[in-house]
Motif scaffolding. Structure first.
Motif, PDB file in Angstrom:
ATOM      1  N   THR A  22     -26.807  21.018  36.079  1.00 28.57           N
ATOM      2  CA  THR A  22     -26.249  21.883  35.213  1.00 28.57           C
ATOM      3  C   THR A  22     -27.203  22.445  34.014  1.00 28.57           C
ATOM      4  O   THR A  22     -27.013  23.092  33.187  1.00 28.57           O
ATOM      5  CB  THR A  22     -24.930  21.608  34.677  1.00 28.57           C
ATOM      6  OG1 THR A  22     -25.255  20.346  34.189  1.00 28.57           O
ATOM      7  CG2 THR A  22     -23.872  21.562  35.883  1.00 28.57           C
TER       8      THR A  22
ATOM      9  N   ILE B 146     -17.523  13.972  25.611  1.00 31.01           N
ATOM     10  CA  ILE B 146     -16.159  14.776  25.319  1.00 31.01           C
ATOM     11  C   ILE B 146     -15.368  13.304  25.543  1.00 31.01           C
ATOM     12  O   ILE B 146     -14.927  13.100  26.592  1.00 31.01           O
ATOM     13  CB  ILE B 146     -16.043  15.946  25.802  1.00 31.01           C
ATOM     14  CG1 ILE B 146     -16.953  16.999  25.528  1.00 31.01           C
ATOM     15  CG2 ILE B 146     -14.544  16.372  25.375  1.00 31.01           C
ATOM     16  CD1 ILE B 146     -16.774  18.405  25.824  1.00 31.01           C
TER      17      ILE B 146
ATOM     18  N   ALA C 135     -27.289  15.222  31.817  1.00 31.77           N
ATOM     19  CA  ALA C 135     -26.154  15.422  32.419  1.00 31.77           C
ATOM     20  C   ALA C 135     -26.350  15.270  34.236  1.00 31.77           C
ATOM     21  O   ALA C 135     -25.587  15.131  34.867  1.00 31.77           O
ATOM     22  CB  ALA C 135     -25.353  16.848  32.193  1.00 31.77           C
TER      23      ALA C 135
ATOM     24  N   LEU D 235     -22.140  15.510  28.090  1.00 32.36           N
ATOM     25  CA  LEU D 235     -20.932  14.962  28.397  1.00 32.36           C
ATOM     26  C   LEU D 235     -20.039  14.428  27.662  1.00 32.36           C
ATOM     27  O   LEU D 235     -18.924  13.782  27.966  1.00 32.36           O
ATOM     28  CB  LEU D 235     -21.478  14.282  29.916  1.00 32.36           C
ATOM     29  CG  LEU D 235     -22.116  14.981  30.754  1.00 32.36           C
ATOM     30  CD1 LEU D 235     -22.387  13.983  32.219  1.00 32.36           C
ATOM     31  CD2 LEU D 235     -21.718  16.382  31.191  1.00 32.36           C
TER      32      LEU D 235
ATOM     33  N   ASN E  76     -11.985  13.292  24.629  1.00 29.12           N
ATOM     34  CA  ASN E  76     -10.649  14.107  25.037  1.00 29.12           C
ATOM     35  C   ASN E  76     -10.766  15.278  25.676  1.00 29.12           C
ATOM     36  O   ASN E  76     -10.630  16.141  25.258  1.00 29.12           O
ATOM     37  CB  ASN E  76     -10.041  14.177  23.426  1.00 29.12           C
ATOM     38  CG  ASN E  76      -8.638  14.349  23.526  1.00 29.12           C
ATOM     39  OD1 ASN E  76      -7.905  14.509  24.601  1.00 29.12           O
ATOM     40  ND2 ASN E  76      -8.095  14.854  22.452  1.00 29.12           N
TER      41      ASN E  76
ATOM     42  N   TYR F 169     -18.061  15.189  19.428  1.00 30.54           N
ATOM     43  CA  TYR F 169     -17.442  16.480  19.686  1.00 30.54           C
ATOM     44  C   TYR F 169     -16.109  16.782  19.598  1.00 30.54           C
ATOM     45  O   TYR F 169     -15.661  17.827  19.193  1.00 30.54           O
ATOM     46  CB  TYR F 169     -17.832  16.664  21.327  1.00 30.54           C
ATOM     47  CG  TYR F 169     -17.394  17.849  21.758  1.00 30.54           C
ATOM     48  CD1 TYR F 169     -18.064  19.187  21.666  1.00 30.54           C
ATOM     49  CD2 TYR F 169     -16.192  18.087  22.394  1.00 30.54           C
ATOM     50  CE1 TYR F 169     -17.603  20.233  21.991  1.00 30.54           C
ATOM     51  CE2 TYR F 169     -15.767  19.249  23.131  1.00 30.54           C
ATOM     52  CZ  TYR F 169     -16.502  20.508  22.689  1.00 30.54           C
ATOM     53  OH  TYR F 169     -16.052  21.623  23.082  1.00 30.54           O
ATOM     54  N   ASP F 170     -15.234  15.710  19.646  1.00 25.19           N
ATOM     55  CA  ASP F 170     -13.905  15.762  19.700  1.00 25.19           C
ATOM     56  C   ASP F 170     -13.524  16.195  18.243  1.00 25.19           C
ATOM     57  O   ASP F 170     -12.454  17.091  17.973  1.00 25.19           O
ATOM     58  CB  ASP F 170     -12.944  14.705  20.060  1.00 25.19           C
ATOM     59  CG  ASP F 170     -13.280  14.662  21.538  1.00 25.19           C
ATOM     60  OD1 ASP F 170     -12.945  15.219  22.415  1.00 25.19           O
ATOM     61  OD2 ASP F 170     -13.884  13.482  21.693  1.00 25.19           O
TER      62      ASP F 170
ATOM     63  N   GLY G 222     -15.179  21.457  26.765  1.00 24.38           N
ATOM     64  CA  GLY G 222     -16.614  21.866  27.436  1.00 24.38           C
ATOM     65  C   GLY G 222     -16.731  21.908  28.755  1.00 24.38           C
ATOM     66  O   GLY G 222     -15.961  22.495  29.248  1.00 24.38           O
ATOM     67  N   LEU G 223     -17.759  21.448  29.266  1.00 24.24           N
ATOM     68  CA  LEU G 223     -18.321  21.315  30.549  1.00 24.24           C
ATOM     69  C   LEU G 223     -17.327  21.199  31.691  1.00 24.24           C
ATOM     70  O   LEU G 223     -16.849  20.075  31.701  1.00 24.24           O
ATOM     71  CB  LEU G 223     -19.549  20.357  30.695  1.00 24.24           C
ATOM     72  CG  LEU G 223     -20.291  20.753  31.973  1.00 24.24           C
ATOM     73  CD1 LEU G 223     -21.391  21.685  31.967  1.00 24.24           C
ATOM     74  CD2 LEU G 223     -21.093  19.565  32.295  1.00 24.24           C
TER      75      LEU G 223
ATOM     76  N   PRO H  83     -21.045  17.183  37.357  1.00 29.24           N
ATOM     77  CA  PRO H  83     -20.778  16.292  36.123  1.00 29.24           C
ATOM     78  C   PRO H  83     -19.587  16.997  35.352  1.00 29.24           C
ATOM     79  O   PRO H  83     -19.159  18.025  35.164  1.00 29.24           O
ATOM     80  CB  PRO H  83     -21.864  16.784  35.273  1.00 29.24           C
ATOM     81  CG  PRO H  83     -22.354  17.875  35.585  1.00 29.24           C
ATOM     82  CD  PRO H  83     -22.021  18.229  37.206  1.00 29.24           C
ATOM     83  N   MET H  84     -18.639  16.096  34.586  1.00 36.33           N
ATOM     84  CA  MET H  84     -17.508  16.365  33.903  1.00 36.33           C
ATOM     85  C   MET H  84     -17.606  15.980  32.392  1.00 36.33           C
ATOM     86  O   MET H  84     -18.170  14.756  32.056  1.00 36.33           O
ATOM     87  CB  MET H  84     -16.349  15.661  34.459  1.00 36.33           C
ATOM     88  CG  MET H  84     -16.099  15.865  35.918  1.00 36.33           C
ATOM     89  SD  MET H  84     -14.643  15.136  36.558  1.00 36.33           S
ATOM     90  CE  MET H  84     -15.164  13.429  36.473  1.00 36.33           C
ATOM     91  N   ALA H  85     -17.589  17.100  31.523  1.00 34.82           N
ATOM     92  CA  ALA H  85     -17.172  16.565  30.272  1.00 34.82           C
ATOM     93  C   ALA H  85     -15.667  17.062  29.798  1.00 34.82           C
ATOM     94  O   ALA H  85     -14.989  16.153  29.860  1.00 34.82           O
ATOM     95  CB  ALA H  85     -18.195  17.483  29.302  1.00 34.82           C
ATOM     96  N   GLY H  86     -15.452  18.093  29.441  1.00 31.70           N
ATOM     97  CA  GLY H  86     -14.284  18.744  29.208  1.00 31.70           C
ATOM     98  C   GLY H  86     -13.471  18.798  30.685  1.00 31.70           C
ATOM     99  O   GLY H  86     -12.195  18.644  30.689  1.00 31.70           O
ATOM    100  N   GLY H  87     -14.071  19.016  31.888  1.00 33.32           N
ATOM    101  CA  GLY H  87     -13.535  18.972  33.015  1.00 33.32           C
ATOM    102  C   GLY H  87     -13.168  20.396  33.559  1.00 33.32           C
ATOM    103  O   GLY H  87     -12.615  20.515  34.521  1.00 33.32           O
TER     104      GLY H  87
END
Lengths: 413, 92
Positions: free
Chosen positions: A376, A302, A348, A300, A304, A182-183, B91-92, A235-239
């Motif tokens: 989510t 990600i 997620a 999720l 970075n 993804y990054d 993202g999320l 849940p956190m991916a990019g936050g």
């Protein structure tokens, strides 16, 4: 009528007029929409909101559109489910699930953000939209772009689940599988936003897009009787979601609409195979060390996280914590939620349930805490993640059925 | 020995609008020095006064985030592409 004052840098507080802009020109910090809260307070009340239909647009004064939305009208208003059976297993008496796995139109919380972003793209009269995505955002952007009659250009990592590919292409989107994670996709998307006059929902429409996530927090509070919970697990991916749920609670507090002060402890959940924000929280810093993701929780994945710095800060500031879980724990979390509450969530959601279990075990969340888990996304999109025993094939005869149930055939492995 | 440096929109105010700059260097740090020599002030747009990269900027050397390499000490070769990319998407 809009109550938006403009855009403001979250890092250096520099102000900008409302326009298509990815970040602060001075410090590159992310931009946030700023509102005239006094005018909002004078203009509407809780009663006004309660009289409106159940969608994200019941909070329209707190969203950054200048005119009435034209797409995504059915987005939001998802159930807050009292989860007694799951609560008994986890050890939480007052457990609720905010169930965005049934959000419209594409079964994830991302419908909230694209509804705002694509309506904003229409207001800006953009000729096309797009995004970098781990899947759910791709589905949602493609669907809402189709509904708006706009072409969409969508970039995803090459290894994405097939269901998420199909559920993007079907809308006629121009979909590209990018070699890398993804990054890598995100970096390319940022460079595309730099060159083409398109609205990339998570790049140059990001300040508006992100506001849609606040409705997840508004709905939780309203559904709890205008109270914020003691604990929220996100849940956190990019936050970004964690920041916006927090912003949503704070805004309701500032408007004087809450029955008690907004003092929710916010907890972050990640997969062990992609845990840069959890790692920062545990090191008691906001500074993120990027990682190379390796987990079944692809939505999720990600490594970075753009909003990781803020997410880690909010977790610490609210007295929350963050945990990570292994892939087998994620699958166990998906199955536990399905078997106890009848909700099939994607990976997620499995991360969130499994992390909640860990947070109770480590006494971060206690039996009496009013606790909300952010569910989510929908499990139908990540079926490959859960390997279940195949169903037995039997003859269409009662005797065959009875022989099969006697051997427990058909029981889940 | 030369490298191509991709300049993002917010930094083009230093480069008179140019989005691609050629420099001749052996490390990323030297790439930034050469950029600064050509376009005074640009280094301050990329790095903190302490010298480290700004929080919301990522630099990629041939597609790899330099935090996975050797940060500013990352070596660059002839033909290397250095991309300076704002870290603002996500993202999320």
């Amino acid at each position: 009528m809009s109550f938006v004052k403009g855009l403001k840098c979250r890092e250096c507080a520099r102000e900008y007029p409302t326009k298509l802009l990815a970040g602060c020109d001075e410090c590159f910090g992310p931009l946030e929409v700023d509102y005239d809260y006094d005018a909002i307070r004078r203009s509407i009340s809780r009663d006004t909101i309660e009289s409106r239909s159940k969608s994200i647009w019941r909070y329209q004064e707190l969203l950054p559109l200048d005119s009435k939305p034209v797409i995504g009208l059915g987005t939001g208003g998802t159930p807050l489910v009292r989860a007694t059976r799951l609560g008994r297993v986890l050890g939480i008496d007052n457990l609720y699930l905010k169930n965005d796995s049934v959000n419209a139109p594409t079964l994830s919380f991302k419908d909230r953000v694209t509804a705002v972003a694509i309506n904003k793209a229409i207001e800006f009269k953009l000729e096309a939209v797009g995004c970098a995505s781990t899947g759910n955002l791709a589905n949602s952007t493609a669907a809402n772009a189709a509904a708006a009659g706009l072409p969409s250009f969508i970039l995803v990592p090459e290894n994405l689940e097939q269901a998420k590919i199909t559920a993007t292409s079907i809308y006629g989107a121009r979909l590209f599988k990018v070699r890398g994670n993804y990054d890598d996709v995100n970096r390319l998307c940022t460079q595309i936003a730099d060159r083409y006059p398109w609205g990339l929902v998570n790049v140059n429409l990001r300040p508006f897009y992100a506001e849609g996530s606040k409705t997840f927090g508004y709905e939780i509070a309203e559904q709890l009787g205008w109270r914020v919970p003691d604990a929220v697990v996100v849940p956190m991916a990019g936050g970004a979601l964690i920041s916006k749920i927090h912003k949503g609670f704070k805004e309701l507090d500032r408007l004087g609409w809450l029955e008690s002060p907004s003092n929710a402890r916010i907890y972050g959940a990640q997969a062990l195979g992609c845990n840069p924000i959890v790692d920062a929280v545990k090191r008691r810093t906001r500074d993120i060390r990027p990682v190379k993701p390796n987990t079944i929780a692809k939505s999720l994945a990600i490594g970075n996280p753009a909003d990781g710095y803020f997410a880690a800060g909010i977790i610490a500031e609210t007295g929350g914590w963050a945990e990570d879980v292994t892939d087998p724990e994620i699958v166990a979390g998906i199955r536990l939620l399905a078997e106890t509450e009848g909700i099939f969530t994607e990976t997620a959601g499995g991360v969130t349930v499994a992390v909640a279990k860990k947070l109770v075990e480590h006494a971060h969340i206690k039996w009496g805490d009013v606790t909300v888990l952010a569910i989510t996304g929908n499990g139908l999109k990540t079926q490959d993640a859960v390997q279940l025993a195949d169903a037995p094939v039997i003859e269409a005869k009662l005797a065959a059925f009875e022989a099969a149930i006697a051997t427990r055939a058909g029981a889940v492995a | 020995m030369s490298q191509r440096v991709v300049i993002p929109a917010p930094l083009r105010r230093f480069t008179a609008g140019t989005d691609l700059v050629e420099v001749d260097a052996t490390t990323l740090n030297e790439v930034l020095d050469k950029l600064e020599a050509k376009y005074p002030g640009i280094r301050g747009g990329i790095c903190e006064s302490s010298g480290s990269l700004r929080r919301f900027i990522n630099i990629y050397v041939d597609g790899e985030d330099v935090r996975f390499l050797n940060d500013l000490a990352t070596p660059v070769k002839d033909g290397t592409e250095v991309a300076i990319v704002p870290a603002i998407a996500g993202g999320l």
